[in-house]
Design an enzyme around this catalytic site. Structure first.
Site, PDB file in Angstrom:
ATOM      1  N   LEU A 539      -1.169 -11.455  -1.189  1.00  0.00           N
ATOM      2  CA  LEU A 539      -2.080 -12.264  -1.999  1.00  0.00           C
ATOM      3  C   LEU A 539      -2.360 -11.598  -3.333  1.00  0.00           C
ATOM      4  CD1 LEU A 539      -4.658 -13.255   0.756  1.00  0.00           C
ATOM      5  CD2 LEU A 539      -3.024 -14.759  -0.356  1.00  0.00           C
ATOM      6  N   GLY A 542      -5.054  -4.741  -5.414  1.00  0.00           N
ATOM      7  CA  GLY A 542      -6.246  -4.253  -6.100  1.00  0.00           C
ATOM      8  C   GLY A 542      -6.177  -2.753  -6.255  1.00  0.00           C
ATOM      9  N   PHE A 544      -7.481  -0.628  -4.572  1.00  0.00           N
ATOM     10  CA  PHE A 544      -7.528   0.138  -3.331  1.00  0.00           C
ATOM     11  C   PHE A 544      -6.395  -0.209  -2.383  1.00  0.00           C
ATOM     12  CE2 PHE A 544     -11.792   0.012  -5.034  1.00  0.00           C
ATOM     13  CZ  PHE A 544     -12.166   1.337  -4.978  1.00  0.00           C
ATOM     14  N   GLY A 545      -5.543  -1.100  -2.783  1.00  0.00           N
ATOM     15  CA  GLY A 545      -4.415  -1.428  -1.919  1.00  0.00           C
ATOM     16  C   GLY A 545      -4.066  -2.903  -1.980  1.00  0.00           C
ATOM     17  N   LYS A 561      -6.627  -6.247   3.849  1.00  0.00           N
ATOM     18  CA  LYS A 561      -6.432  -5.269   2.788  1.00  0.00           C
ATOM     19  C   LYS A 561      -5.947  -3.969   3.400  1.00  0.00           C
ATOM     20  CE  LYS A 561      -8.588  -3.832  -1.365  1.00  0.00           C
ATOM     21  NZ  LYS A 561      -8.873  -4.851  -2.333  1.00  0.00           N
ATOM     22  N   ASP A 657     -16.525  -1.826 -10.393  1.00  0.00           N
ATOM     23  CA  ASP A 657     -15.229  -2.388 -10.806  1.00  0.00           C
ATOM     24  C   ASP A 657     -15.307  -3.914 -10.869  1.00  0.00           C
ATOM     25  OD1 ASP A 657     -12.649  -2.293 -11.694  1.00  0.00           O
ATOM     26  OD2 ASP A 657     -11.747  -1.918  -9.740  1.00  0.00           O
TER      27      ASP A 657
END
Ligand SMILES: *[C@@H]1O[C@H](CO)[C@@H](O)[C@H](O)[C@H]1NC(C)=O
Ligand SMILES: *[C@@H]1O[C@H](CO)[C@@H](O)[C@H](O)[C@H]1NC(C)=O
Ligand SMILES: *[C@@H]1O[C@H](CO)[C@@H](O)[C@H](O)[C@H]1NC(C)=O
Ligand SMILES: *[C@@H]1O[C@H](CO)[C@@H](O)[C@H](O)[C@H]1NC(C)=O
Ligand SMILES: *[C@@H]1O[C@H](CO)[C@@H](O)[C@H](O)[C@H]1NC(C)=O
Ligand SMILES: *[C@@H]1O[C@H](CO)[C@@H](O)[C@H](O)[C@H]1NC(C)=O
Ligand SMILES: *[C@@H]1O[C@H](CO)[C@@H](O)[C@H](O)[C@H]1NC(C)=O
Ligand SMILES: *[C@@H]1O[C@H](CO)[C@@H](O)[C@H](O)[C@H]1NC(C)=O
Ligand SMILES: *[C@@H]1O[C@H](CO)[C@@H](O)[C@H](O)[C@H]1NC(C)=O
Ligand SMILES: *[C@@H]1O[C@H](CO)[C@@H](O)[C@H](O)[C@H]1NC(C)=O
Ligand SMILES: *[C@@H]1O[C@H](CO)[C@@H](O)[C@H](O)[C@H]1NC(C)=O
Length: 844
Positions: A539, A542, A544-545, A561, A657
């Site tokens: 999808l 980001g 963080f992964g 995620k 963020d």
């Protein structure tokens, strides 16, 4: 009003030039036995919108905001390889402000770029050594044992190794690459060498600028370099002549005299400025002006026309009134073809290459009224036929440039008498204008040596490729099998070793993770593999992964995620996840579950079918543009989500963020904030205790400079997002013309000119017709974007204003907008407040 805007503008100028920064307080010096690793997860990393990445090592800052220098690892967008470089940056004290983009003015290893994991070390012996990740030596100063005491970056941008007596052992200024900075000296014997192309920085470039004992000379590399520009001393011959880059000029000096022998002038520097030898042979003065790096002078242009540059039309190309073409005799079988039909300026190729062993079948392609950028007399007072004869006899002769006196211009008669030049390598030719005053007295023609098609094919060519290929493959086989066996053995050894080691660590952690938290569902890794169809549908990605789409057995759609492989995951993972799982708000994306299985760490979220906000607001299609009410609702939703995190949670959470990629939309376009509290889960930086900067360039508040981080950094980022939503574009859009790239600068300018309506998303008529309301919202964004974080409103206050419950406080105290005040403000705050690391993170 206009005065007010001027003030706001000053503020924006500061805030947008300051909006990207790394952690402050770098040093400009380093001691022996220090090393730095080019580490991807390093907090000193900063990646720009165009993927340029820097990892700063030393900064020589200034007391006030201004251009200065830093050194560190650098990659120019294609980050497979890195340079160790000195770059010009905007700085404030000893921290670099990373907007505008840094400009590389020197690099150590341009021919030998290194990868992630490479190490720069100032060894105990005083050698500065750059090794690639596999340990191979990429570059070194070779100063081992020369009593080096320290490495300093000077305020001129010179990287210097000093000894205890403060004398220079080695300096980067003695090894210039393709640029000069103000104050730098180019000494006799030194040279600049251009890069191969704007993106390929290897020394493969053809052009060089050398300081010789006779003066300054620019040439193109060939068997014997061909000079295309020179600025020579006359009557002076001294070994130690030099050129110095002064404010507004490049001056040629003779050692021992204080007067410049010659001066090449250009505009004086009003901000960051440097000189660069381009891959096209132009020597340009570049300066930060009007918020972009601008060419302020093309130094050779007073002496050279465009056609005088050796590669203006590539090799064998002919320049005619700004157009490039290939030499042609007009016959049906052309001798030359374009390298690239669409780009004639890349030059031409011989259809049949010249070969020396076939020299009897050489002939000439004559081009009347043409010349070459350079002329040297190889044969004096001769005629064209004698020149041709001489050229045929000499294999390395590639063409004849014949210059002759025109005695009777109207009736040219052969053989004319003239001089000829027999170059051994050919760059661009140019057509001469017959009406030009010069060509009235002196004519010029070019004869290019070409190979005549021969039916006799050389036996050596036909057979040899096969033979060579076979020999090669035998060699490969032999080499392959020995190294192969060795490699396999080593790899097996390593795997066995790593496996046993990892297993132990995992077992230990598994024990620890045995304690299951309450509310959330704990998934096994296999369950999530099944749910996501083996992580088939990505999808997005980001900080963080990566996030994958999936669905559970009961058909609930989920977003998974993967935190795997992104830095170090803390032991406190479960505790943090549990806390996050307890945070529920309609404008926050809900955490459904998680997976902590061996080394896998995944988070399972509710699925948001309209994806992230960036897909909707950067969209250029009219039919999918969101209308005003929808955008207003989204803005309000984000504000509510943030207000909850800041003010209503048991413990304050600063998101750190906020950007459109982290705002998700459900099927009814309700906005929900994602990724909150994640910085607590992952410790991206193990080596630095406190000052790791987090967030995304473009959305970072200026106080990152001062290391005072409050929830107001989110308010700032929120302001940026609001502006993006209203204008329907990215904060920084590299596809736009230079002056429009930066939305905040543009906002400032349009505000100044009273033309803010121009900024409203043009894809949406509804937005246009709600112009007045949109402008009000822009004011609210401006309120959030103030440099002084104290003056920014709280999120709950913003909600009231957006909902119209409270009046927008128009009588703001604008005092803080004074730039000087802003600078002082940082100093004061910085001295008093210390950043507490726990402040940065999520809830407990
Ligand atoms: C930056 O890198 C990302 C991922 O590698 C890529 O998708 C994106 O297109 C790049 N951006 C530019 C401007 O090259
Ligand atoms: C070296 O330079 C520093 C300042 O740059 C000065 O304080 C120091 O005394 C110098 N040392 C010597 C040995 O000259
Ligand atoms: C180099 O840096 C060190 C450490 O700051 C300083 O002591 C020294 O004076 C500097 N040397 C020179 C010549 O500037
Ligand atoms: C430029 O300088 C380098 C290093 O001093 C030298 O190897 C090279 O030959 C020089 N090139 C020219 C064209 O003078
Ligand atoms: C860069 O240019 C050099 C010299 O022209 C060439 O050998 C090298 O392959 C180029 N590298 C890339 C990545 O294009
Ligand atoms: C050139 O040098 C000679 C001897 O050094 C000197 O006599 C003459 O005046 C100089 N000419 C010029 C133009 O400087
Ligand atoms: C160059 O000179 C101009 C005019 O005197 C001055 O404003 C500017 O600050 C100088 N620049 C530098 C880098 O010294
Ligand atoms: C910068 O902008 C000013 C006015 O906006 C203009 O006069 C000037 O020519 C511009 N300078 C450059 C180098 O484009
Ligand atoms: C052939 O030409 C090259 C340059 O064009 C020159 O350097 C060389 O001396 C010539 N050789 C002969 C034998 O004339
Ligand atoms: C030159 O070309 C002719 C045919 O065009 C061929 O017969 C002859 O052998 C060639 N000479 C050489 C030296 O290859
Ligand atoms: C080359 O060979 C072709 C047939 O293979 C023939 O038609 C042509 O005349 C030959 N050209 C020369 C110059 O011998």
């Amino acid at each position: 009003m206009s005065e007010c805007w001027t003030i706001i503008c000053t503020m924006f100028l500061l805030s947008c030039s300051a909006y990207v920064s790394s952690q402050p307080f770098y040093s400009a010096t380093a001691n022996l036995a220090t090393s730095w690793i080019n580490n991807d997860a390093d907090s000193r990393s900063l990646t720009y919108e165009d993927n340029t990445t820097i990892r700063t090592i030393l900064v020589k800052g200034r007391e006030t905001i201004g251009f200065s220098y830093a050194c560190g690892f650098y990659c120019n967008g294609n980050c497979e390889t890195y340079l160790f470089a000195v770059f010009m940056v905007l700085t404030y004290r000893n921290s670099a402000i990373y907007n505008p983009f840094p400009r590389v003015v020197w690099s150590a290893n341009r021919d030998n770029p290194v990868r992630i994991g490479a190490t720069l070390e100032l060894t105990p012996e005083g050698d500065l050594v750059l090794r690639d990740v596999d340990g191979t030596l990429a570059w070194s100063t070779g100063t081992s044992g020369m009593s080096v005491a320290s490495l300093n970056l000077t305020k001129m941008g010179n990287l210097v190794l000093f000894d205890k007596e403060n004398s220079t052992v080695w300096q980067s200024f003695d090894h210039p690459t393709d640029a000069l900075v103000p104050g730098q000296i180019l000494a006799s014997g030194q040279n600049l060498t251009a890069s191969a192309s704007p993106t390929n920085w290897t020394r493969g470039g053809l052009f060089s600028l050398s300081m010789t004992s006779n003066g300054l000379v620019a040439s193109i590399q060939a068997d014997s370099p061909q000079v295309y520009y020179s600025n020579l001393y006359t009557n002076v011959s001294q070994e130690s002549n030099y050129a110095r880059y002064e404010n507004g000029s490049l001056r040629l000096y003779v050692t021992g005299t204080n007067n410049a022998y010659a001066s090449i002038t250009f505009p004086q520097a009003s901000s960051g400025q440097y000189i660069k030898l381009g891959h096209d042979g132009h020597l340009r003065v570049l300066e930060w002006r009007n918020r972009s790096w601008t060419e302020v002078s093309d130094i050779f242009s007073s002496d050279l026309a465009e056609s005088n540059y050796p590669m203006v039309c590539g090799k064998y190309g002919i320049y005619t009134n700004g157009q490039c073409s290939c030499p042609s005799s007009g016959s049906s079988a052309p001798n030359f073809k374009q390298i690239n039909e669409r780009h004639p300026n890349l030059g031409c190729l011989e259809v049949i290459p010249l070969t020396c062993d076939d020299s009897r079948n050489h002939s000439f392609l004559d081009i009347e009224d043409a010349t070459y950028f350079r002329f040297m007399v190889d044969i004096e007072r001769t005629n064209l036929d004698s020149c041709k004869e001489a050229c045929l006899k000499n294999c390395s002769c590639k063409a004849i440039i014949f210059q002759y006196d025109i005695i009777r211009p109207k009736e040219k008669e052969y053989p004319l008498s003239g001089d000829c030049y027999l170059p051994s390598e050919i760059f661009s030719f140019m057509n001469t204008d017959k009406n030009d005053a010069n060509s009235f007295f002196r004519g010029s023609s070019v004869s290019i040596k070409v190979q005549i098609a021969s039916n006799v094919t050389s036996p050596s060519r036909e057979i040899s490729p096969i033979k060579v290929e076979r020999e090669k493959s035998i060699l490969r086989l032999v080499l392959g099998s020995t190294t192969g066996i060795l490699c396999v053995a080593v790899v097996i050894g390593l795997i066995v070793f790593a496996f046993t080691k990892k297993k132990k660590a995992e077992e230990a952690e598994e024990d620890y993770l045995g304690r299951v938290p309450g509310m959330l569902t704990r998934f096994s890794y296999e369950e999530l593999v099944t749910a996501t169809d083996n992580f088939d549908k990505k999808l997005g990605e980001g900080g963080f992964g990566s996030v994958y789409k999936g669905s559970l057995k009961d058909n609930t759609r989920i977003a998974v995620k993967c935190l795997d492989g992104i830095g170090h995951i803390k032991k406190s993972f479960l505790a943090e996840v549990e806390t996050l799982g307890n945070i529920h708000h309609v404008n926050l994306v809900r955490l459904v579950g998680f997976c902590a299985d061996k080394s896998h760490r995944l988070l399972v979220y509710e699925y948001m079918c309209n994806a992230s906000l960036d897909r909707w607001i950067y969209n250029r299609r009219q039919e999918s543009a969101l209308d005003w009410n929808c955008r207003r609702k989204i803005i309000l939703d984000i504000a509510k989500g943030l207000a909850y995190l800041h003010e209503e949670c048991r413990q304050k959470i600063i998101h750190l963020d906020i950007k459109p990629q982290n705002i998700l939309l459900d099927e009814n376009y309700n906005a929900k904030i994602a990724d909150f509290g994640l910085s607590k889960l992952i410790d991206r930086d193990q080596s630095h205790v406190v000052t790791a900067m987090r967030g995304t360039p473009g959305y970072l508040a200026p106080e990152w400079l001062s290391a005072v981080i409050t929830e107001k950094v989110d308010v700032y980022s929120f302001g940026v997002v609001v502006l993006e939503i209203l204008c329907g574009r990215k904060i920084f859009d590299i596809s736009l013309p230079e002056e429009d790239k930066h939305l905040l600068s543009l906002f400032e300018k349009k505000g100044e000119d009273g033309q803010l309506l121009d900024l409203i998303d043009k894809c949406c008529k509804d937005m246009q017709s709600n112009g007045r309301k949109v402008l009000e919202m822009m004011q609210i964004a401006a309120w959030c974007l103030q440099s002084n974080y104290v003056s920014r409103p709280s999120m709950s206050m913003l909600i009231k204003v957006i909902e119209g419950v409270e009046e927008f406080a128009k009588d703001l105290d604008y005092n803080f907008l004074n730039p000087q005040y802003f600078v002082n403000q940082i100093q004061v705050v910085e001295d008093v407040t210390l950043l507490s690391p726990s402040f940065l993170s999520g809830p407990r």
